[in-house]
Design an enzyme around this catalytic site. Structure first.
Site, PDB file in Angstrom:
ATOM      1  N   LYS A  21       0.859  -1.208   0.000  1.00 14.79           N
ATOM      2  CA  LYS A  21       0.000   0.000   0.000  1.00 14.79           C
ATOM      3  C   LYS A  21       0.880   1.237   0.000  1.00 14.79           C
ATOM      4  O   LYS A  21       2.053   1.193   0.397  1.00 14.79           O
ATOM      5  CB  LYS A  21      -0.931   0.033   1.205  1.00 14.79           C
ATOM      6  CG  LYS A  21      -0.273  -0.028   2.590  1.00 14.79           C
ATOM      7  CD  LYS A  21       0.175   1.299   3.158  1.00 14.79           C
ATOM      8  CE  LYS A  21       0.735   1.189   4.573  1.00 14.79           C
ATOM      9  NZ  LYS A  21       1.564   2.338   4.989  1.00 14.79           N
ATOM     10  N   ASP A 152      -2.414  -1.790  10.913  1.00 11.84           N
ATOM     11  CA  ASP A 152      -2.617  -1.691   9.457  1.00 11.84           C
ATOM     12  C   ASP A 152      -3.303  -2.936   8.882  1.00 11.84           C
ATOM     13  O   ASP A 152      -3.663  -2.943   7.712  1.00 11.84           O
ATOM     14  CB  ASP A 152      -1.258  -1.579   8.746  1.00 11.84           C
ATOM     15  CG  ASP A 152      -0.786  -0.156   8.630  1.00 11.84           C
ATOM     16  OD1 ASP A 152      -1.538   0.747   9.048  1.00 11.84           O
ATOM     17  OD2 ASP A 152       0.325   0.050   8.113  1.00 11.84           O
TER      18      ASP A 152
HETATM   19  O1  C5P Z   1      -0.055  -1.751  15.522  1.00  8.43           O
HETATM   20  P1  C5P Z   1       1.364  -2.060  15.196  1.00  8.43           P
HETATM   21  O2  C5P Z   1       1.914  -3.205  16.001  1.00  8.43           O
HETATM   22  O3  C5P Z   1       1.605  -2.214  13.746  1.00  8.43           O
HETATM   23  O4  C5P Z   1       2.201  -0.770  15.622  1.00  8.43           O
HETATM   24  C1  C5P Z   1       3.588  -0.775  15.772  1.00  8.43           C
HETATM   25  C2  C5P Z   1       4.035   0.429  16.558  1.00  8.43           C
HETATM   26  O5  C5P Z   1       3.841   1.632  15.790  1.00  8.43           O
HETATM   27  C3  C5P Z   1       3.256   0.671  17.850  1.00  8.43           C
HETATM   28  O6  C5P Z   1       3.804  -0.059  18.914  1.00  8.43           O
HETATM   29  C4  C5P Z   1       3.426   2.163  18.045  1.00  8.43           C
HETATM   30  O7  C5P Z   1       4.685   2.471  18.614  1.00  8.43           O
HETATM   31  C5  C5P Z   1       3.418   2.703  16.640  1.00  8.43           C
HETATM   32  N1  C5P Z   1       2.075   3.138  16.208  1.00  8.43           N
HETATM   33  C6  C5P Z   1       1.539   4.291  16.754  1.00  8.43           C
HETATM   34  N2  C5P Z   1       0.291   4.710  16.367  1.00  8.43           N
HETATM   35  C7  C5P Z   1      -0.413   4.014  15.440  1.00  8.43           C
HETATM   36  C8  C5P Z   1       0.125   2.841  14.859  1.00  8.43           C
HETATM   37  C9  C5P Z   1       1.379   2.428  15.274  1.00  8.43           C
HETATM   38  O8  C5P Z   1       2.160   4.943  17.597  1.00  8.43           O
HETATM   39  N3  C5P Z   1      -1.610   4.457  15.066  1.00  8.43           N
END
Ligand code: C5P
Length: 326
Positions: A21, A152
């Site tokens: 994406k 995501d």
């Molecule tokens: O949700 P995911 O595990 O992909 O996110 C990885 C990291 O990216 C989170 O631990 C956070 O530090 C950061 N993140 C964030 N805000 C979001 C998505 C991700 O701060 N909306």
């Protein structure tokens, strides 16, 4: 290509693509108590994808085998920390079932790139397992499990174009411009998403999401490109100034627009034609020798389940590259 178990060859039960994406628009609203950030982002899937092959198992084992496209050097884990395995475990837990699966992941998308490769692999795995384990869950149900795997991941359950809110897990599908010629520039380094979010400047005046959406839902691609922005780009540039250098070099090829995707490190550029994108990529490959270039386009909806390809078709597909790697 043998299935991961090393047993006598059996054609896969299902072959699906997990597309990359790009983010057309990404605004960070605030830092939340849970450590995540509240986002407003609009994303589209690209015609550039990993491929996953699935075999149902009679026992309860979950096995992943990863084959990387030559030159990627990802050293991806095939253990429980891989999002493919984590997705299968989560789905089994929530559905209260004990099915097993062999998965072969043909990895083409770089990591820590802002392309959502790992999240897309996870969403594709959930869709495949939903089908192969006969759960018949709808997209909304799958998106709940997906949001527990990563922010995501729900977006990739449907793919196409969408406005994503909350930490990225609340999805509103949009029609979106499709077939837009896109050059993706992949540096030879990745960026950590948490590190980029830590550097984001929340004091800047907020961009106008409605103005972007009005343009995005309209007919003029030029108007959309004028409203595109990514709040994470300056944060990524603060971590690695090479992002700014790449961005400025790409801008010299006179694309419609160029911008970093997600939390980086990839930069993309839209062009009027595939030919222009190819030409820009050829020129840039001499300027940015440490980058990889892929010419692709935005797509409406990903291959849906039921587009099951036979083993021969899958082999044919893996021989020819769907995207123009320069
Ligand atoms: O949700 P995911 O595990 O992909 O996110 C990885 C990291 O990216 C989170 O631990 C956070 O530090 C950061 N993140 C964030 N805000 C979001 C998505 C991700 O701060 N909306």
């Amino acid at each position: 290509m043998d299935q991961p178990t090393g047993q006598a060859y059996r054609p896969p039960d299902l072959v699906l693509e997990a597309p990359a994406k790009i983010n057309w628009y990404l605004e960070v609203i605030r830092r939340r108590e849970d450590g995540y950030h509240e986002l407003e982002t609009v994303m589209s899937t690209l015609r550039w994808a990993d491929e996953l092959r699935f075999w149902r198992r009679a026992d309860q084992e979950l096995r992943l085998h990863v084959v990387e496209q030559p030159g990627l050097h990802l050293n991806l884990s095939n253990g429980p920390d891989n999002l493919v395995i984590r997705s299968l475990q989560k789905l089994r837990e929530q559905a209260n079932i004990s099915g097993g699966m062999d998965v072969l992941l043909m990895k083409r998308l770089p990591l820590q790139a802002g392309l959502g490769g790992g999240s897309s692999d996870a969403a594709t795995t959930l869709r495949a397992a939903n089908h192969l384990w006969n759960l018949n869950w709808d997209n909304e149900q799958l998106e709940v499990v997906a949001s527990q795997v990563g922010s995501d991941v729900p977006f990739f359950i449907r793919g196409g174009s969408a406005l994503c809110l909350g930490r990225g897990e609340q999805i509103i599908s949009l029609p979106g411009p499709t077939g837009v010629p896109c050059l993706v520039i992949c540096p030879n380094f990745g960026l950590s998403t948490p590190a980029v979010f830590k550097h984001v400047d929340l004091q800047q005046p907020r961009w106008n999401r409605e103005a972007f959406l009005t343009a995005f839902n309209g007919k003029s691609l030029l108007r959309v490109t004028q409203r595109m922005a990514n709040r994470l780009q300056s944060a990524a540039e603060a971590i690695n100034p090479r992002i700014a250098l790449i961005h400025n070099t790409v801008a010299k090829t006179k694309p419609l627009v160029t911008q970093m995707t997600g939390s980086g490190s990839c930069v993309f550029a839209f062009f009027r034609t595939q030919r222009e994108a190819q030409r820009a990529g050829a020129w840039l490959s001499a300027q940015l020798r440490d980058c990889r270039f892929v010419v692709t386009e935005t797509v409406s909806r990903r291959n849906q389940i039921g587009n099951h390809r036979s083993k021969n078709q899958a082999d044919e597909r893996s021989r020819r590259s769907p995207e123009g790697i320069l």
